[in-house]
Design an enzyme around this catalytic site. Structure first.
Site, PDB file in Angstrom:
ATOM      1  N   GLU A 103       0.884  -1.164   0.000  1.00 35.63           N
ATOM      2  CA  GLU A 103       0.000   0.000   0.000  1.00 35.63           C
ATOM      3  C   GLU A 103       0.920   1.212   0.000  1.00 35.63           C
ATOM      4  OE1 GLU A 103      -3.221  -0.142  -0.148  1.00 35.63           O
ATOM      5  OE2 GLU A 103      -3.573  -2.253   0.271  1.00 35.63           O
ATOM      6  N   CYS A 154      -3.156   8.347   3.499  1.00 38.23           N
ATOM      7  CA  CYS A 154      -2.870   7.856   2.155  1.00 38.23           C
ATOM      8  C   CYS A 154      -4.066   8.034   1.241  1.00 38.23           C
ATOM      9  CB  CYS A 154      -2.476   6.392   2.221  1.00 38.23           C
ATOM     10  SG  CYS A 154      -3.677   5.426   3.145  1.00 38.23           S
TER      11      CYS A 154
HETATM   12  P1  NAP Z   1       8.570   4.973   4.383  1.00 37.78           P
HETATM   13  O1  NAP Z   1       9.663   5.911   4.645  1.00 37.78           O
HETATM   14  O2  NAP Z   1       8.572   4.210   3.114  1.00 37.78           O
HETATM   15  O3  NAP Z   1       8.555   3.993   5.618  1.00 37.78           O
HETATM   16  C1  NAP Z   1       7.583   3.001   5.753  1.00 37.78           C
HETATM   17  C2  NAP Z   1       8.115   1.873   6.619  1.00 37.78           C
HETATM   18  O4  NAP Z   1       9.184   1.204   5.948  1.00 37.78           O
HETATM   19  C3  NAP Z   1       8.685   2.344   7.953  1.00 37.78           C
HETATM   20  O5  NAP Z   1       8.333   1.405   8.944  1.00 37.78           O
HETATM   21  C4  NAP Z   1      10.178   2.331   7.700  1.00 37.78           C
HETATM   22  O6  NAP Z   1      10.943   2.199   8.869  1.00 37.78           O
HETATM   23  C5  NAP Z   1      10.303   1.102   6.843  1.00 37.78           C
HETATM   24  N1  NAP Z   1      11.507   1.012   6.043  1.00 37.78           N
HETATM   25  C6  NAP Z   1      12.233   2.025   5.506  1.00 37.78           C
HETATM   26  N2  NAP Z   1      13.270   1.510   4.787  1.00 37.78           N
HETATM   27  C7  NAP Z   1      13.191   0.164   4.891  1.00 37.78           C
HETATM   28  C8  NAP Z   1      13.968  -0.914   4.386  1.00 37.78           C
HETATM   29  N3  NAP Z   1      15.026  -0.709   3.602  1.00 37.78           N
HETATM   30  N4  NAP Z   1      13.606  -2.174   4.705  1.00 37.78           N
HETATM   31  C9  NAP Z   1      12.517  -2.411   5.475  1.00 37.78           C
HETATM   32  N5  NAP Z   1      11.752  -1.428   5.985  1.00 37.78           N
HETATM   33  C10 NAP Z   1      12.070  -0.152   5.687  1.00 37.78           C
HETATM   34  O7  NAP Z   1       7.148   5.692   4.435  1.00 37.78           O
HETATM   35  P2  NAP Z   1       6.600   6.700   5.530  1.00 37.78           P
HETATM   36  O8  NAP Z   1       7.244   8.003   5.294  1.00 37.78           O
HETATM   37  O9  NAP Z   1       6.654   6.109   6.900  1.00 37.78           O
HETATM   38  O10 NAP Z   1       5.049   6.739   5.152  1.00 37.78           O
HETATM   39  C11 NAP Z   1       4.467   7.726   4.308  1.00 37.78           C
HETATM   40  C12 NAP Z   1       3.996   7.104   3.009  1.00 37.78           C
HETATM   41  O11 NAP Z   1       3.149   5.997   3.269  1.00 37.78           O
HETATM   42  C13 NAP Z   1       3.180   8.060   2.193  1.00 37.78           C
HETATM   43  O12 NAP Z   1       3.673   8.088   0.895  1.00 37.78           O
HETATM   44  C14 NAP Z   1       1.774   7.456   2.191  1.00 37.78           C
HETATM   45  O13 NAP Z   1       1.030   7.690   1.022  1.00 37.78           O
HETATM   46  C15 NAP Z   1       2.024   6.025   2.400  1.00 37.78           C
HETATM   47  N6  NAP Z   1       0.891   5.408   3.049  1.00 37.78           N
HETATM   48  C16 NAP Z   1       0.101   4.549   2.341  1.00 37.78           C
HETATM   49  C17 NAP Z   1      -0.985   3.948   2.952  1.00 37.78           C
HETATM   50  C18 NAP Z   1      -1.878   2.999   2.198  1.00 37.78           C
HETATM   51  O14 NAP Z   1      -2.674   2.317   2.820  1.00 37.78           O
HETATM   52  N7  NAP Z   1      -1.785   2.923   0.900  1.00 37.78           N
HETATM   53  C19 NAP Z   1      -1.265   4.201   4.295  1.00 37.78           C
HETATM   54  C20 NAP Z   1      -0.444   5.070   4.965  1.00 37.78           C
HETATM   55  C21 NAP Z   1       0.636   5.670   4.340  1.00 37.78           C
HETATM   56  P3  NAP Z   1      11.620   3.486   9.576  1.00 37.78           P
HETATM   57  O15 NAP Z   1      10.495   4.379  10.001  1.00 37.78           O
HETATM   58  O16 NAP Z   1      12.341   2.884  10.724  1.00 37.78           O
HETATM   59  O17 NAP Z   1      12.499   4.105   8.539  1.00 37.78           O
END
Ligand code: NAP
Length: 525
Positions: A255, A294
Site C-alpha cells: 500500500e 494515504c
Molecule cells: P517509508 O519511509 O517508506 O517507511 C515506511 C516503513 O518502511 C517504515 O516502517 C520504515 O521504517 C520502513 N523502512 C524504511 N526503509 C526500509 C527498508 N530498507 N527495509 C525495510 N523497511 C524499511 O514511508 P513513511 O514516510 O513512513 O510513510 C508515508 C507514506 O506511506 C506516504 O507516501 C503514504 O502515502 C504512504 N501510506 C500509504 C498507505 C496505504 O494504505 N496505501 C497508508 C499510509 C501511508 P523506519 O520508520 O524505521 O524508517
C-alpha cells in the site's frame, strides 16, 4: 525511557542509545527505540513454531473471539492511546479517534465476521472437479492458512489502525504477526502490543513488535511468510527487490503513495447538494490528520465553470480553521508528525507551485497557535489552483503528505477521465454527481485504476462513510503507484493469509480432507 521489543515471547531491549521519538509541537524527546542486537531470525522462527501452532490449534470461530477480546483491551486503554497520539503525533482528539477508534472498530468487525466461519480450520473452494470417466478420481481446491509469519512494515501516519487492520485478518486466519512500526510514531503501536500481551489473550509468539530499524529482518523471511508493507513507493521497491524476498517468492502486499481525486459532475453547481457535499468533504480531507492520510484528496477535478466558485467556497471554510498546538481548545488542525515530514511537504509544495497558484494558505505569514515555528512541524492548510491540468506534471505525480490539495478545472468528461487516470493508480476517487449519464461514463472509465470509487449525491447526503475513511468491510488498495495491493474487504482479506492448493484423489480421501473445511465462498459473503 527506551521502549522494549516483544520477540520470542519476552520483552527485549535493543542495544545502544537508540533513536529518539519527539513531540512535533515542542520538539521534546519522549522515548527512544532500538532494534540493535536483536536476533530477528530467531524471533521469526519462534513466531512460526509457537505462535503459529497456538493459533492453528483453534478454529476460525475461536480466533474471532480473541479479536473481540483484543478490542475490549484496547477500548479499556483508549485514554492512554489518545495521550500518546497527542504527544507523539500532535493529534487532535478527532485525529487520534480516527486512528485508535478506527482500529477498535476494525477488530470488532472482524470478530463479528469471523464467527461465520464457525468451527473450520481450512477453506474448501468450489465444487469437486471430475477428472476421470467415472467418479473414482476427482479434485478439490482448498485454501490453507500459511505456516509462516505475517510481517507488517508500517507507515508513521496510522500507528494504531495500521497494525490492527492487518493483524485482524491475519490472526483470524491463524497466522502469527510481527509488526515493525515506522520509527517516528512507534510508541503507540508498541503500547498497544504491550497491553494485549499483558492481557494474556494470544498464544506465545502470536504477536511480536520490533521498534526501530528493520535491520536484517527481511534476510530471514521464508517461503510461507507474507510481507505487508505500507509506506512510500521507494521503500516498497526496495522491499520487493530484496534478495530473500525474490529468492523465496515471498508474498508481498504493498500500500503506497496515492494522488487521489475528488471529481465534481457537471450538475454539482453552486447551490446543489452535490456541490455543498463536495466542499464539506474536501475541507474535511484537507484537515483531518492534517492531510496525513494515504487516502486524502490531493486533486479536485471540477467543471471549468464551477471550479472558481468551488475554490472560493473551500478557501472560505479553511480560513475558519484554527491551526496550532492541539492542546489549545480552539485548535482543529495539528502539526505534521516531524520536522522531516514538514521539510518533505514544503519541498512538494514548492514543486506544485511551479504549476499552480495559491488560492488559500501557502505558508507566507502563517503563525500556528501556541507553538514556536522554529521547533514545531506545522504546514498551513493550502489550496492550489492549476488552470492547465492536462498539461501539468507535478499535480498528478507529487503527493504532498500534508494539508495540501489542488483544484483542476476540466472541459468535458473525457478531460476529467484523463486527469483522474494521470494519477497512475489511486486508492480512492470520490464523485459528487446525481447525473446518471455522467456516472455511467466516468465510473467504469476510472475503475481499473482506483481500488474504491465513492459516489455521493443528494440522496446519500451526509450518510456517506467518507472519501478518506477506510471501511473494514470494503476493499482498501489501488493499482499502479498506489502499490497494487489489496487489504480488508471483509473476510476477503483472509485470502492473503492462506495458500490455495488442489488435491486429486478418490472421493473418500477428499471427503476426509474436507472434514474441517468451510466453504471459501463465505469470504465474499
Ligand atoms: P517509508 O519511509 O517508506 O517507511 C515506511 C516503513 O518502511 C517504515 O516502517 C520504515 O521504517 C520502513 N523502512 C524504511 N526503509 C526500509 C527498508 N530498507 N527495509 C525495510 N523497511 C524499511 O514511508 P513513511 O514516510 O513512513 O510513510 C508515508 C507514506 O506511506 C506516504 O507516501 C503514504 O502515502 C504512504 N501510506 C500509504 C498507505 C496505504 O494504505 N496505501 C497508508 C499510509 C501511508 P523506519 O520508520 O524505521 O524508517
Amino acid at each position: 525511557m527506551k521502549l522494549a521489543n516483544y520477540l520470542e515471547g519476552r520483552w527485549q531491549e535493543g542495544e545502544g542509545a537508540g533513536i529518539a521519538l519527539t513531540d512535533p509541537v515542542t520538539g521534546e524527546e519522549l522515548v527512544r527505540v532500538s532494534s540493535d542486537g536483536l536476533d530477528l531470525g530467531a524471533a521469526l522462527d519462534f513466531a512460526r513454531a509457537s505462535g503459529g501452532a497456538g493459533l492453528k490449534a483453534m478454529t476460525y470461530e475461536a480466533r474471532a473471539a480473541l479479536l473481540g477480546r483484543i478490542a475490549e483491551v484496547l477500548t479499556a486503554n483508549r485514554d492512554a492511546y489518545f495521550d500518546i497520539s497527542l504527544r507523539n503525533s500532535g493529534s487532535t482528539a478527532a485525529d487520534a479517534g480516527f486512528d485508535v477508534d478506527g482500529a477498535i472498530f476494525t477488530l470488532k468487525t472482524y470478530a463479528r465476521a469471523g464467527k461465520v466461519l464457525g468451527g473450520g480450520r481450512l477453506l474448501k473452494e468450489g465444487a469437486r472437479v471430475a477428472l476421470a470417466k467415472t467418479e473414482v478420481f476427482q479434485a478439490q481446491h482448498f485454501l490453507t492458512p500459511l505456516s509462516g509469519v505475517a510481517i507488517f512494515i508500517n507507515a508513521f501516519n496510522f500507528p494504531a489502525w495500521g497494525l490492527w487492520e492487518k493483524a485482524a485478518p491475519a490472526l483470524l486466519a491463524g497466522v502469527p504477526v510481527l509488526v515493525k512500526p515506522a520509527t517516528p510514531t512507534a510508541w503507540l503501536t508498541q503500547r498497544m502490543v504491550q497491553d494485549v500481551v499483558d492481557a494474556g489473550i494470544l498464544p506465545p509468539g502470536a504477536i511480536n513488535v520490533v521498534c526501530g530499524s528493520a535491520r536484517d529482518l527481511l534476510d530471514h523471511v521464508g517461503e510461507c511468510d507474507v510481507v505487508s508493507f505500507t509506506g512510500s513507493a521507494d521503500t516498497a521497491a526496495r522491499i520487493r527487490m530484496h534478495p530473500a524476498v525474490v529468492a523465496k517468492s515471498v508474498r508481498i502486499n504493498v500500500e503506497a503513495d496515492s494522488v487521489n481525486s475528488a471529481i465534481l459532475g457537471p450538475d454539482a453547481v453552486p447551490g446543489s447538494p452535490e456541490f455543498d457535499l463536495a466542499v464539506k468533504e474536501i475541507v474535511r480531507e484537507l484537515t483531518i490528520k492534517t492531510g496525513q492520510k494515504c487516502t486524502a484528496i490531493r486533486r479536485i477535478l471540477a467543471p471549468a465553470a464551477v471550479a472558481p466558485a468551488l475554490a472560493e467556497a473551500v478557501a472560505g471554510k479553511l480560513a475558519g480553521m484554527t491551526v496550532g498546538d492541539p492542546r489549545s481548545e480552539a485548535v482543529r488542525v495539528g502539526p505534521l508528525v516531524s520536522k522531516a515530514q514538514q521539510a518533505a511537504a514544503f519541498e512538494g509544495l514548492a514543486k506544485l507551485r511551479e504549476e499552480a497558484r495559491v488560492v488559500f494558505g501557502g505558508g507566507e505569514g502563517f503563525v500556528p497557535v501556541d507553538a514556536d515555528p522554529a521547533l514545531a512541524a506545522f504546514v498551513q492548510p493550502t489550496l492550489l489552483y492549476c488552470d492547465q491540468g492536462l498539461m501539468a506534471k507535478y499535480v498528478h505525480d507529487v503527493e504532498v503528505f500534508g494539508p495540501v490539495a489542488t483544484v483542476l478545472p476540466y472541459g468535458d468528461i473525457a478531460d476529467a477521465i484523463a486527469m483522474a487516470r494521470r494519477g497512475c493508480g489511486s486508492l480512492v476517487a470520490s464523485v459528487y454527481s446525481a447525473s446518471a449519464a455522467f456516472l455511467a461514463a466516468l465510473v467504469p472509465a476510472i475503475a481499473d485504476l482506483h481500488g474504491r470509487v465513492m459516489v455521493v449525491d443528494g440522496t446519500v447526503g451526509n450518510q456517506h462513510t467518507g472519501h478518506g475513511n477506510v471501511m473494514p468491510n470494503c476493499l482498501h488498495g489501488g493499482a499502479g503507484r498506489a502499490g497494487g495491493g489489496e487489504e480488508l474487504g471483509g473476510l476477503r482479506a483472509l485470502a492473503m493469509y492462506h495458500r490455495r492448493y488442489v488435491v486429486q484423489g478418490s472421493p473418500a480421501l477428499l471427503d476426509a480432507l474436507s472434514a474441517d473445511a468451510v466453504d471459501a465462498a463465505l469470504l465474499g459473503a
